[in-house]
Motif scaffolding. Structure first.
Motif, mmCIF file in Angstrom:
data_model
loop_
_atom_site.group_PDB
_atom_site.id
_atom_site.type_symbol
_atom_site.label_atom_id
_atom_site.label_comp_id
_atom_site.label_asym_id
_atom_site.label_seq_id
_atom_site.Cartn_x
_atom_site.Cartn_y
_atom_site.Cartn_z
ATOM 1 N N UNK A 104 10.158 -4.460 4.787
ATOM 2 C CA UNK A 104 8.921 -4.984 5.368
ATOM 3 C C UNK A 104 8.256 -4.033 6.369
ATOM 4 N N UNK A 105 9.034 -3.237 7.064
ATOM 5 C CA UNK A 105 8.453 -2.261 7.997
ATOM 6 C C UNK A 105 7.747 -1.136 7.247
ATOM 7 N N UNK A 106 8.318 -0.712 6.122
ATOM 8 C CA UNK A 106 7.655 0.291 5.295
ATOM 9 C C UNK A 106 6.399 -0.284 4.649
ATOM 10 N N UNK A 107 6.426 -1.560 4.304
ATOM 11 C CA UNK A 107 5.238 -2.208 3.723
ATOM 12 C C UNK A 107 4.076 -2.156 4.711
ATOM 13 N N UNK A 108 4.366 -2.387 5.992
ATOM 14 C CA UNK A 108 3.305 -2.315 7.007
ATOM 15 C C UNK A 108 2.722 -0.910 7.092
ATOM 16 N N UNK A 109 3.586 0.097 7.009
ATOM 17 C CA UNK A 109 3.104 1.482 7.045
ATOM 18 C C UNK A 109 2.321 1.790 5.768
ATOM 19 N N UNK A 110 2.760 1.262 4.633
ATOM 20 C CA UNK A 110 2.021 1.477 3.387
ATOM 21 C C UNK A 110 0.592 0.956 3.501
ATOM 22 N N UNK A 111 0.409 -0.161 4.159
ATOM 23 C CA UNK A 111 -0.950 -0.678 4.370
ATOM 24 C C UNK A 111 -1.769 0.281 5.239
ATOM 25 N N UNK A 112 -1.119 0.889 6.227
ATOM 26 C CA UNK A 112 -1.808 1.886 7.052
ATOM 27 C C UNK A 112 -2.176 3.116 6.220
ATOM 28 N N UNK A 113 -1.288 3.510 5.307
ATOM 29 C CA UNK A 113 -1.567 4.643 4.418
ATOM 30 C C UNK A 113 -2.803 4.336 3.584
ATOM 31 N N UNK A 114 -2.818 3.172 2.961
ATOM 32 C CA UNK A 114 -3.950 2.772 2.130
ATOM 33 C C UNK A 114 -5.237 2.728 2.948
ATOM 34 N N UNK A 115 -5.133 2.301 4.189
ATOM 35 C CA UNK A 115 -6.295 2.220 5.070
ATOM 36 C C UNK A 115 -6.599 3.552 5.762
ATOM 37 N N UNK A 116 -5.827 4.573 5.420
ATOM 38 C CA UNK A 116 -6.044 5.967 5.808
ATOM 39 C C UNK A 116 -5.895 6.241 7.300
ATOM 40 N N UNK A 117 -4.976 5.521 7.936
ATOM 41 C CA UNK A 117 -4.746 5.752 9.358
ATOM 42 C C UNK A 117 -3.365 5.243 9.734
ATOM 43 N N UNK A 118 -2.394 6.152 9.766
ATOM 44 C CA UNK A 118 -1.055 5.779 10.222
ATOM 45 C C UNK A 118 -1.062 5.902 11.738
ATOM 46 N N UNK A 119 -0.951 4.771 12.413
ATOM 47 C CA UNK A 119 -0.985 4.772 13.881
ATOM 48 C C UNK A 119 0.142 5.666 14.417
#
Length: 142
Positions: A108-123
């Protein structure tokens, strides 16, 4: 041999690093072809995601599931989500179903980062740090 860190662990270490030099060190210390590919999918201005904006509804895997590290095997699926590969399914619905399937099959933590990847901004992971850590990644802004 040291164990390979999960993506969310690498991102977490970048978020903890307060300087660009610290972020660059974290990225270089965890360098792999898959990490560089993930960063290219995130920040290469020439890659166009075909998925709609925003986060799709999905059911995260329970925290107690031992899926840490499975994300790295899913990186090959990214080719279906971008226009440049020419491999996207004909149906937008199928495309979104495949993406949700990936979200629901990783930690689930990687899934959250995957959403950031798709949204083009890894915090916590700046374009400047990525450019310095991996100068061979093409198409980076910043």
């Amino acid at each position: 041999m040291a164990r390979r860190k999960a993506l969310f662990e690498i991102v977490g270490a970048c978020r903890q690093a307060k300087t660009k030099a610290g972020k660059v060190k974290v990225l270089r210390d965890n360098a792999s072809p898959q990490l560089q590919e993930v960063l290219a999918y995130t920040y290469n201005k020439n890659i166009n995601w075909l998925l709609p904006e925003g986060d799709p509804p999905y059911n995260p895997v329970p925290d107690h599931a031992d899926l840490e590290g499975t994300f790295w095997g899913k990186v090959r699926m990214f080719q279906y989500f971008v226009a440049e590969s020419g491999r996207a399914p004909a149906s937008k619905t199928k495309l979104e179903d495949i993406f949700v399937g990936v979200l629901e099959s990783v930690d689930p933590n990687d899934a959250k980062v995957l959403l950031e990847i798709k949204n083009r901004n890894i915090k916590g992971v700046t374009v400047a740090a990525v450019k310095e850590a991996f100068p061979d990644i093409q198409g980076l802004d910043g």
